[in-house]
Design an enzyme around this catalytic site. Sequence first.
Site, short mmCIF file in Angstrom:
data_model
loop_
_atom_site.label_atom_id
_atom_site.label_comp_id
_atom_site.label_asym_id
_atom_site.label_seq_id
_atom_site.Cartn_x
_atom_site.Cartn_y
_atom_site.Cartn_z
N GLU A 20 0.82 -1.20 0.00
CA GLU A 20 0.00 0.00 0.00
C GLU A 20 0.86 1.25 0.00
O GLU A 20 1.21 1.77 1.04
CB GLU A 20 -0.90 0.02 1.25
CG GLU A 20 -1.82 -1.17 1.35
CD GLU A 20 -2.95 -1.11 0.37
OE1 GLU A 20 -3.32 -0.02 -0.04
OE2 GLU A 20 -3.45 -2.15 0.00
N ILE A 192 -3.45 3.96 -2.45
CA ILE A 192 -3.38 4.67 -1.18
C ILE A 192 -3.39 3.62 -0.07
O ILE A 192 -3.83 2.49 -0.27
CB ILE A 192 -4.53 5.69 -0.99
CG1 ILE A 192 -5.90 5.02 -1.12
CG2 ILE A 192 -4.39 6.83 -1.97
CD1 ILE A 192 -7.06 6.00 -0.89
N ASP A 193 -2.88 4.00 1.07
CA ASP A 193 -2.72 3.06 2.17
C ASP A 193 -4.06 2.50 2.65
O ASP A 193 -5.10 3.12 2.47
CB ASP A 193 -2.02 3.73 3.35
CG ASP A 193 -0.59 4.10 3.05
OD1 ASP A 193 0.01 3.47 2.17
OD2 ASP A 193 -0.07 5.02 3.70
N LYS A 194 -3.97 1.36 3.29
CA LYS A 194 -5.15 0.70 3.84
C LYS A 194 -5.99 1.64 4.68
O LYS A 194 -7.21 1.73 4.52
CB LYS A 194 -4.72 -0.51 4.68
CG LYS A 194 -5.83 -1.14 5.49
CD LYS A 194 -5.29 -2.22 6.41
CE LYS A 194 -6.39 -2.76 7.31
NZ LYS A 194 -5.86 -3.76 8.27
N ARG A 296 2.96 10.69 5.12
CA ARG A 296 3.17 10.25 6.49
C ARG A 296 4.63 10.38 6.90
O ARG A 296 4.95 10.88 7.99
CB ARG A 296 2.69 8.81 6.65
CG ARG A 296 1.21 8.63 6.34
CD ARG A 296 0.82 7.18 6.14
NE ARG A 296 0.95 6.42 7.38
CZ ARG A 296 0.78 5.09 7.45
NH1 ARG A 296 0.50 4.40 6.34
NH2 ARG A 296 0.90 4.48 8.60
#
Length: 385
Positions: A20, A192-194, A296
């Site tokens: 991800e 996109i991330d989980k 992030r």
Amino acid sequence: MTGGNPLTDEELLLDSEAWEGDEDIFLPDGTAEVERLDAAAVSYLQHADSSPLYEHFRVVADKGQAPMRIDKYLATRMTGSSRSRIQQALDGGYVFVGDKPVKSNYRIKPLDVVTLQLRRPKHELEIIPEPIPLDVVYEDEVLMVVNKPAGLVVHPGHGNYTGTLVNALAYYLQDDPLYDPADPNVGLVHRIDKDTSGLLVIAKRPEAKAHLARQFFNKTTRRTYRALVWGRLKEAEGTIIGNIGRNERDRLQMAVYPEGSPKGKHAVTHYTLLEELAYVSWVECRLETGRTHQIRAHMCHIGHPLFADARYGGDKILWGNQFSRYKQFVQNCLTLCPRQALHAKTLGFVHPMTGEEMLFDSELPSDLEQLLERWRTYAAQVDNE
């Protein structure tokens, strides 16, 4: 073009989030090499018309087969496909009797050899269609845009072999004969991330994926995020430049290395302060590049981890006081939003077929809306004290 280093199998097996990336272009083997995908996209566009056909299904009519329309015949033989999908395959010229494509009104004769042939090899990976709800923002013949909820993994990987966005797309597009969820030439263009919510574009046709991949590679797409970060920013606007690569001490994290370093890949994030709310800040982030965990990692690097981002330390009180009332307030906020406070809000690109400028905007999910309201209420109380 130069390719980056793919993640090792060990890295991919560490955690499902290795599949991800915040905005890395998607490759089915789990790597994050934009250059490789772009080369593949260009190659497809150059050779699509002359690419060979590959057999995906074959059946031989019985000696005593009575005359029957081929669409009805295949409906009894291709039990894993719907009638509408079979019809589309016939209309597209992908069903052959012998060496000739046929239409739905062709009548089967004894010993006819019927095949389904597509311009890509058959893949061994099986993606199980699952009736997972999808928030489809836009859809046409060649692409679709979806608003992914937090908690949904985009692609099957270690620990997440089902229940992913790819499984949901396989179900949603099961009647489309030209969409194979196991085919790397269609499907997810970026990720996109989980636990990040927001907009994603999916290519339903190879030529659409090639075109869109090139836009991501050339940085001509428009993408903005909303993020709640810890602390007060020194400047209302800024740009973070620093290579992003695997953290050598914690392989589940991405680290930021100096620009020009042999470690990691070049990454640029622009940010703008939208609201200052006591001990947190509501910001807009604009991606110039797309690296795994880019926002992030970059925000953590400048001392402002995303609120509730456990992987980068944002699930602890990093700014504020030590009063029990404040501690309880933060804990309540973390309970309300137990994931990184990050949302992919807008997505813009040029339509691969029409050339039209497309721009999509999404509403904030309820957990982020409620989180913001709580911090606004708290900040107002602090100002009045």
